[in-house]
Design a protein around this motif. Structure first.
Motif, PDB file in Angstrom:
ATOM      1  N   GLU A 185       1.038  -1.152   0.033  1.00  0.00           N
ATOM      2  CA  GLU A 185      -0.001   0.230   0.245  1.00  0.00           C
ATOM      3  C   GLU A 185       0.696   1.247   0.243  1.00  0.00           C
ATOM      4  OE1 GLU A 185      -3.257  -0.120   3.349  1.00  0.00           O
ATOM      5  OE2 GLU A 185      -3.222  -2.435   3.237  1.00  0.00           O
ATOM      6  N   ALA A 186       1.995   1.270  -0.033  1.00  0.00           N
ATOM      7  CA  ALA A 186       2.817   2.079   0.590  1.00  0.00           C
ATOM      8  C   ALA A 186       4.197   2.078  -0.979  1.00  0.00           C
ATOM      9  CB  ALA A 186       3.712   2.363   1.266  1.00  0.00           C
ATOM     10  N   SER A 187       3.528   1.912  -2.065  1.00  0.00           N
ATOM     11  CA  SER A 187       4.324   1.591  -2.847  1.00  0.00           C
ATOM     12  C   SER A 187       4.680   3.109  -3.958  1.00  0.00           C
ATOM     13  CB  SER A 187       4.041   0.765  -4.183  1.00  0.00           C
ATOM     14  OG  SER A 187       4.225  -0.918  -3.362  1.00  0.00           O
ATOM     15  N   LYS A 188       3.237   3.452  -4.100  1.00  0.00           N
ATOM     16  CA  LYS A 188       2.856   4.446  -4.309  1.00  0.00           C
ATOM     17  C   LYS A 188       3.684   5.642  -3.856  1.00  0.00           C
ATOM     18  CE  LYS A 188      -0.574   7.981  -6.551  1.00  0.00           C
ATOM     19  NZ  LYS A 188      -2.107   8.194  -6.895  1.00  0.00           N
ATOM     20  N   ALA A 189       3.373   5.692  -2.532  1.00  0.00           N
ATOM     21  CA  ALA A 189       4.621   7.378  -1.627  1.00  0.00           C
ATOM     22  C   ALA A 189       5.412   6.676  -1.997  1.00  0.00           C
ATOM     23  CB  ALA A 189       4.213   6.547  -0.280  1.00  0.00           C
ATOM     24  N   LYS A 190       6.125   5.174  -1.704  1.00  0.00           N
ATOM     25  CA  LYS A 190       7.422   5.645  -2.213  1.00  0.00           C
ATOM     26  C   LYS A 190       8.096   5.793  -3.435  1.00  0.00           C
ATOM     27  CE  LYS A 190       9.159   0.885  -3.389  1.00  0.00           C
ATOM     28  NZ  LYS A 190       9.535   0.081  -3.081  1.00  0.00           N
ATOM     29  N   GLN A 191       8.124   5.500  -4.611  1.00  0.00           N
ATOM     30  CA  GLN A 191       7.482   6.271  -6.174  1.00  0.00           C
ATOM     31  C   GLN A 191       7.898   7.405  -5.553  1.00  0.00           C
ATOM     32  OE1 GLN A 191       8.899   4.124  -8.213  1.00  0.00           O
ATOM     33  NE2 GLN A 191       9.059   2.255  -6.938  1.00  0.00           N
ATOM     34  N   ASN A 192       6.747   7.998  -5.303  1.00  0.00           N
ATOM     35  CA  ASN A 192       6.914   9.325  -5.374  1.00  0.00           C
ATOM     36  C   ASN A 192       7.777   9.939  -4.187  1.00  0.00           C
ATOM     37  OD1 ASN A 192       4.149   9.603  -6.794  1.00  0.00           O
ATOM     38  ND2 ASN A 192       2.869   9.323  -4.844  1.00  0.00           N
ATOM     39  N   PHE A 193       8.747   9.787  -3.339  1.00  0.00           N
ATOM     40  CA  PHE A 193       9.546  10.166  -2.284  1.00  0.00           C
ATOM     41  C   PHE A 193      11.163   9.788  -4.512  1.00  0.00           C
ATOM     42  CE2 PHE A 193      13.454   8.739  -0.307  1.00  0.00           C
ATOM     43  CZ  PHE A 193      13.612   9.616   0.233  1.00  0.00           C
ATOM     44  N   MET A 194      11.098   8.341  -4.158  1.00  0.00           N
ATOM     45  CA  MET A 194      12.018   8.352  -5.252  1.00  0.00           C
ATOM     46  C   MET A 194      12.319   9.809  -6.476  1.00  0.00           C
ATOM     47  SD  MET A 194      12.593   3.775  -5.514  1.00  0.00           S
ATOM     48  CE  MET A 194      14.106   4.461  -5.791  1.00  0.00           C
ATOM     49  N   GLN A 195      11.140   9.857  -6.887  1.00  0.00           N
ATOM     50  CA  GLN A 195      11.499  10.874  -8.047  1.00  0.00           C
ATOM     51  C   GLN A 195      11.034  11.704  -6.973  1.00  0.00           C
ATOM     52  OE1 GLN A 195       9.842  10.125 -11.109  1.00  0.00           O
ATOM     53  NE2 GLN A 195      10.148   7.933 -10.761  1.00  0.00           N
ATOM     54  N   LEU A 196      11.284  12.248  -6.004  1.00  0.00           N
ATOM     55  CA  LEU A 196      11.737  13.923  -5.542  1.00  0.00           C
ATOM     56  C   LEU A 196      13.332  14.305  -6.408  1.00  0.00           C
ATOM     57  CD1 LEU A 196      10.033  13.771  -2.161  1.00  0.00           C
ATOM     58  CD2 LEU A 196       9.140  14.940  -4.363  1.00  0.00           C
ATOM     59  N   THR A 197      13.995  15.407  -6.283  1.00  0.00           N
ATOM     60  CA  THR A 197      15.245  15.602  -6.976  1.00  0.00           C
ATOM     61  C   THR A 197      15.929  15.670  -5.909  1.00  0.00           C
ATOM     62  OG1 THR A 197      14.697  18.333  -5.900  1.00  0.00           O
ATOM     63  CG2 THR A 197      14.485  17.941  -7.958  1.00  0.00           C
ATOM     64  N   ALA A 198      17.015  15.246  -5.161  1.00  0.00           N
ATOM     65  CA  ALA A 198      17.884  14.776  -4.228  1.00  0.00           C
ATOM     66  C   ALA A 198      17.515  16.037  -3.128  1.00  0.00           C
ATOM     67  CB  ALA A 198      19.279  15.035  -4.596  1.00  0.00           C
ATOM     68  N   SER A 199      17.481  17.048  -3.546  1.00  0.00           N
ATOM     69  CA  SER A 199      17.857  18.185  -2.429  1.00  0.00           C
ATOM     70  C   SER A 199      16.100  18.174  -1.527  1.00  0.00           C
ATOM     71  CB  SER A 199      17.610  19.582  -2.912  1.00  0.00           C
ATOM     72  OG  SER A 199      16.673  20.130  -3.499  1.00  0.00           O
ATOM     73  N   GLN A 200      14.874  17.873  -2.516  1.00  0.00           N
ATOM     74  CA  GLN A 200      13.733  17.894  -1.809  1.00  0.00           C
ATOM     75  C   GLN A 200      13.279  16.573  -1.214  1.00  0.00           C
ATOM     76  OE1 GLN A 200      11.577  17.545  -5.687  1.00  0.00           O
ATOM     77  NE2 GLN A 200      10.605  20.067  -5.248  1.00  0.00           N
ATOM     78  N   ARG A 201      14.251  15.539  -1.044  1.00  0.00           N
ATOM     79  CA  ARG A 201      14.198  14.165  -0.581  1.00  0.00           C
ATOM     80  C   ARG A 201      15.128  14.749   0.389  1.00  0.00           C
ATOM     81  NH1 ARG A 201      16.208  12.041  -5.806  1.00  0.00           N
ATOM     82  NH2 ARG A 201      18.495  11.584  -5.188  1.00  0.00           N
ATOM     83  N   GLN A 202      16.431  15.393   0.938  1.00  0.00           N
ATOM     84  CA  GLN A 202      17.132  15.694   1.624  1.00  0.00           C
ATOM     85  C   GLN A 202      16.143  16.624   2.735  1.00  0.00           C
ATOM     86  OE1 GLN A 202      19.949  14.957   3.355  1.00  0.00           O
ATOM     87  NE2 GLN A 202      19.943  13.321   1.292  1.00  0.00           N
ATOM     88  N   ALA A 203      15.065  17.062   2.110  1.00  0.00           N
ATOM     89  CA  ALA A 203      13.927  18.772   3.395  1.00  0.00           C
ATOM     90  C   ALA A 203      13.005  17.469   3.525  1.00  0.00           C
ATOM     91  CB  ALA A 203      13.469  19.166   2.072  1.00  0.00           C
ATOM     92  N   VAL A 204      12.448  16.452   2.873  1.00  0.00           N
ATOM     93  CA  VAL A 204      11.667  15.359   4.313  1.00  0.00           C
ATOM     94  C   VAL A 204      12.442  14.823   4.815  1.00  0.00           C
ATOM     95  CG1 VAL A 204      10.422  13.112   3.242  1.00  0.00           C
ATOM     96  CG2 VAL A 204       9.854  14.338   1.374  1.00  0.00           C
ATOM     97  N   LEU A 205      13.652  13.632   4.530  1.00  0.00           N
ATOM     98  CA  LEU A 205      14.332  13.502   5.912  1.00  0.00           C
ATOM     99  C   LEU A 205      14.879  14.145   6.727  1.00  0.00           C
ATOM    100  CD1 LEU A 205      16.779  11.322   3.450  1.00  0.00           C
ATOM    101  CD2 LEU A 205      15.428  10.296   4.678  1.00  0.00           C
ATOM    102  N   ALA A 206      15.143  15.595   6.596  1.00  0.00           N
ATOM    103  CA  ALA A 206      15.179  16.996   7.501  1.00  0.00           C
ATOM    104  C   ALA A 206      13.120  16.959   8.281  1.00  0.00           C
ATOM    105  CB  ALA A 206      15.646  17.984   7.080  1.00  0.00           C
ATOM    106  N   PHE A 207      12.823  16.791   7.338  1.00  0.00           N
ATOM    107  CA  PHE A 207      11.207  17.346   8.296  1.00  0.00           C
ATOM    108  C   PHE A 207      11.069  15.922   8.948  1.00  0.00           C
ATOM    109  CE2 PHE A 207       7.499  15.462   8.539  1.00  0.00           C
ATOM    110  CZ  PHE A 207       6.483  15.663   9.509  1.00  0.00           C
ATOM    111  N   LEU A 208      11.664  14.257   8.914  1.00  0.00           N
ATOM    112  CA  LEU A 208      11.413  13.875   9.500  1.00  0.00           C
ATOM    113  C   LEU A 208      12.217  13.446  10.797  1.00  0.00           C
ATOM    114  CD1 LEU A 208      11.409  10.449   6.745  1.00  0.00           C
ATOM    115  CD2 LEU A 208       9.342  11.764   8.208  1.00  0.00           C
ATOM    116  N   GLN A 209      13.648  14.052  10.746  1.00  0.00           N
ATOM    117  CA  GLN A 209      13.984  14.066  12.026  1.00  0.00           C
ATOM    118  C   GLN A 209      14.124  15.163  12.368  1.00  0.00           C
ATOM    119  OE1 GLN A 209      18.165  14.735   9.530  1.00  0.00           O
ATOM    120  NE2 GLN A 209      18.563  12.265   8.858  1.00  0.00           N
ATOM    121  N   SER A 210      13.259  15.725  12.463  1.00  0.00           N
ATOM    122  CA  SER A 210      12.658  16.607  13.574  1.00  0.00           C
ATOM    123  C   SER A 210      11.386  16.326  14.272  1.00  0.00           C
ATOM    124  CB  SER A 210      12.220  17.916  12.536  1.00  0.00           C
ATOM    125  OG  SER A 210      10.625  17.731  12.117  1.00  0.00           O
ATOM    126  N   LEU A 211      11.281  15.309  14.309  1.00  0.00           N
ATOM    127  CA  LEU A 211       9.701  14.978  14.848  1.00  0.00           C
ATOM    128  C   LEU A 211      10.456  13.801  15.754  1.00  0.00           C
ATOM    129  CD1 LEU A 211       8.183  12.689  12.199  1.00  0.00           C
ATOM    130  CD2 LEU A 211       7.545  14.857  13.395  1.00  0.00           C
TER     131      LEU A 211
END
Length: 458
Positions: A432-458
């Motif tokens: 069920e998370a396949s689409k979300a993962k693929q969307n993450f992989m399609q992000l630019t490198a800087s966008q992926r780092q932004a998602v990871l920075a958000f998760l690291q803020s939790l």
């Protein structure tokens, strides 16, 4: 009494009655502090002890019980007979709660060692009389891979890894480690049909808040038939609770296979340490040739069992960090846009509980829906647990995830610790998370780092 004093007193009484009769309103958006992951049950600490604080506002007596539970949580138990903290074994996985739940957080993916936080669940195909897993004769529902002097472990469990390369569309790569589990030297042969499920100890903080999320709110997010056609379903697990003798909604455990905190704590004592109690008064080795035969059960007094339950129930949640950082804010928006928030719900609410104001009627941000989701074949264990299939897992709460490196020294993620980083954990998602993962992989490198920075803020 003067007329003036009488009027003041009457107005005060009317105001008090108005407060008593006012129903809780909606949580205001304006002025809400996004750092308060646990509402009033939030603490501000960035150290390795960030998961180990009591909720604010405990009474003197409650603080005493919390402290007593903390002492037992950290206490090493010893083999019976012994004058204090007796009952370890004769077969077990670890000697204390804290040995698995390091600093009240996650464990480490190793078996048999002193600091091991792993165990291997086992069962046979089918369902028992309550709809749960079928115990394996001679082994029960869990392999105890350690033993006290004079006894032998049920079996040895080990894990090895091989690499798997994942490539992003932009050419960047990540190496995942694929676990291979081996069960060897069983004291008697294991049936060929035995189902195995490795589990790493999850965090224990914040469970008092999750306990108080109304069942109706959990069910409001379920979509078992995918009515909105987004590919994400989600359904609750209903499990047998030995404390109440009823089927209840599952909230705890990696497959939401436990519905009651007392059951969770009592099961850990009996299964992980071999310490019997009033909820599970029979030795985990019962029916085996090496049962101790001491007739000293239950070994753990109810006062200590309930103190440990109270301790984990009243652990606070660490506050978020860097909430105004532009990269973190951008990552938060992307997290929702790519579909991660469909399962990792940012916000839930707790019911009213007059005994614990810090847990009562709180707006919390655990980033879970407490539902089961199919995570695909790569994460499947093939072992059903009540209404959880062999590929379904409860959505893991994400609060505190950015602090795991501090609380553990080295952080590990997912149900068996195979992921060495948050990025690796995302890339393991499927089903069920396949689409979300693929969307993450399609992000630019800087966008992926932004998602990871958000998760690291939790």
């Amino acid at each position: 009494m003067s007329r003036k004093l009488w009027i003041v007193g009457l107005l005060g009484l009317i105001t008090t009655l108005g407060i008593w009769c006012t129903k809780p309103g909606l949580f205001p958006e304006d002025g809400y502090d996004p750092r308060l992951s646990g509402g009033m049950a939030t603490v501000f600490d960035l150290s390795s002890q960030s998961f180990s604080h009591p909720i604010p506002g405990l009474s003197a007596w409650d603080s005493h019980v919390h402290e007593k539970g903390d002492q037992i949580f950290e206490q090493n138990f010893v083999a019976a007979p012994a004058p204090l903290f007796s009952g370890l074994g004769p077969i077990f996985n670890n000697v204390s709660c804290i040995s698995c739940h390091h600093n009240d957080g996650k464990g480490t993916p190793s078996f048999g060692a002193v600091n091991s936080s792993m165990l291997m669940r086992v069962s046979l195909p089918g369902e028992d009389e309550h709809g749960g897993p079928v115990p394996v004769p001679g082994f029960g529902l869990q392999i105890q891979d350690r033993s006290v002097l004079g006894y032998v472990p049920e079996a040895r469990v080990s894990v090895s890894y091989h690499d798997s390369l994942v490539s992003y569309p932009d050419g960047n790569t990540v190496v995942l480690q694929v676990p291979v589990y081996t069960v060897s030297n069983p004291y008697i042969p294991l049936p060929s049909s035995t189902l195995f499920s490795p589990r790493m100890a999850p965090p224990v903080f914040g469970v008092g808040l999750l306990l108080r999320v109304p069942e109706s709110e959990i069910l409001s997010h379920a979509d078992p038939d995918d009515a909105d056609h987004d590919g994400v379903k989600g359904h609750p697990n209903y499990v047998y609770d030995p404390v109440s003798g009823a089927q209840v909604i599952g909230r705890f455990g990696l497959k939401a296979n436990v519905g009651n905190l007392l059951t969770q704590v009592a099961s850990a004592f009996q299964q992980d340490m071999g310490v019997t109690n009033s909820v599970f008064p029979q030795e985990s080795a019962a029916g085996q040739p090496q049962v101790d035969g001491l007739h000293d059960d239950p070994e753990l007094p109810d006062s200590l069992l309930n103190a440990v339950k109270f301790y984990v129930e009243t652990l606070a949640v660490p506050a978020r960090r860097n909430v105004t950082d532009p990269q973190v804010k951008a990552g938060e928006q992307l997290f929702s846009q790519i579909g991660c928030a469909s399962c990792h719900l940012p916000t839930l609410h707790t019911a009213v509980d007059v005994n614990f104001p810090a847990l009562s009627n709180q707006r919390i941000h655990p980033y879970t829906d407490l539902l089961l989701h199919d995570m695909g074949p790569a994460l499947a264990d093939g072992r059903p647990d009540y209404q959880a299939s062999g590929s379904e897992w409860r959505t893991a709460p994400l609060w505190g995830i950015g602090l795991f490196p501090k609380t553990n020294g080295t952080a590990y993620y997912l149900h068996d610790g195979r992921a060495r980083s948050i990025e690796e954990a995302i890339l393991w998602h499927g089903g069920e998370a396949s689409k979300a993962k693929q969307n993450f992989m399609q992000l630019t490198a800087s966008q992926r780092q932004a998602v990871l920075a958000f998760l690291q803020s939790l």
